[in-house]
Design a protein around this motif. Sequence first.
Motif, PDB file in Angstrom:
ATOM      1  N   LYS A  52       0.752  -1.172   0.206  1.00 25.61           N
ATOM      2  CA  LYS A  52      -0.126  -0.169   0.174  1.00 25.61           C
ATOM      3  C   LYS A  52       0.882   1.189   0.052  1.00 25.61           C
ATOM      4  N   ARG A  55       2.211   1.427  -3.482  1.00 25.00           N
ATOM      5  CA  ARG A  55       1.293   2.235  -4.514  1.00 25.00           C
ATOM      6  C   ARG A  55       0.954   3.737  -4.211  1.00 25.00           C
ATOM      7  N   LYS A  56       1.007   4.013  -2.816  1.00 27.19           N
ATOM      8  CA  LYS A  56       0.835   5.435  -2.622  1.00 27.19           C
ATOM      9  C   LYS A  56       1.981   6.262  -3.185  1.00 27.19           C
ATOM     10  N   LYS A  58       4.052   5.737  -5.565  1.00 27.51           N
ATOM     11  CA  LYS A  58       4.075   5.791  -7.062  1.00 27.51           C
ATOM     12  C   LYS A  58       2.820   6.452  -7.696  1.00 27.51           C
ATOM     13  N   GLN A  59       1.815   6.730  -7.087  1.00 23.10           N
ATOM     14  CA  GLN A  59       0.571   7.625  -7.452  1.00 23.10           C
ATOM     15  C   GLN A  59       1.323   9.035  -7.283  1.00 23.10           C
ATOM     16  N   TYR A  70       8.608  -1.793  -2.367  1.00 25.88           N
ATOM     17  CA  TYR A  70       8.310  -2.928  -2.710  1.00 25.88           C
ATOM     18  C   TYR A  70       9.393  -3.958  -2.539  1.00 25.88           C
ATOM     19  N   GLU A  97       3.469  -5.701  -9.250  1.00 24.51           N
ATOM     20  CA  GLU A  97       3.316  -3.976  -9.133  1.00 24.51           C
ATOM     21  C   GLU A  97       4.702  -3.323  -8.997  1.00 24.51           C
TER      22      GLU A  97
END
Length: 198
Positions: A52, A55-56, A58-59, A70, A97
């Motif tokens: 999570k 992802r955060k 990367k955004q 990762y 991911e």
Amino acid sequence: GILIKDRRAIHERVAAAMEAIFRSRLSGFYETLAFHYAVGQSFDKAVDYLMKSGRKSKQRYAVEEAHRYYQQAYGLLVDQSERFEQGATLLIQVLIEWFFVFNVRGIFNEMIVLLKRHEKEVATLDNVFLKGMYFCCMGWALQRREALEESHAYLTEALRIAEESDERRVLAYACGCLVWTCTDLGRLDAAIEYGRRA
């Protein structure tokens, strides 16, 4: 001076308390929760929060930061593999991911080595989406390194998986990547057809 076992228990309690207190705005604490669970005992929760966090980041286009999250998730999955019930599935999910972070960074050789290292785990997967996406990621990474025939083989395998299972997301990725690979191979008619299908 606290025993490691006791320290782990304290980190677990801190993380559980944070989850309860900050339930409505948990995304602001993913990184801290990942840390506490990683040094605690709940490695599955640590991996979940590390992903999570990745992802955060990367955004927000913080790709180096995303890479580190990762990398930590991958490290836990490899080092503590016996502690994960769905280890292979989770490992491949992390790799896929993480691949998109490598792609933005333009680092493909390292990603190819990492993906090839876990080809045996992919063969055991029941999850068609992850299996298909693994082949898409490998095909794209090979295309970027101009290993075009090998790229084509991986991407057509992804396409086969997608067609057999009617997994449209994989089909779209495979066809989209095949546009590039076929173009570079001089197979322009095929590239146009894959573009239409994508």
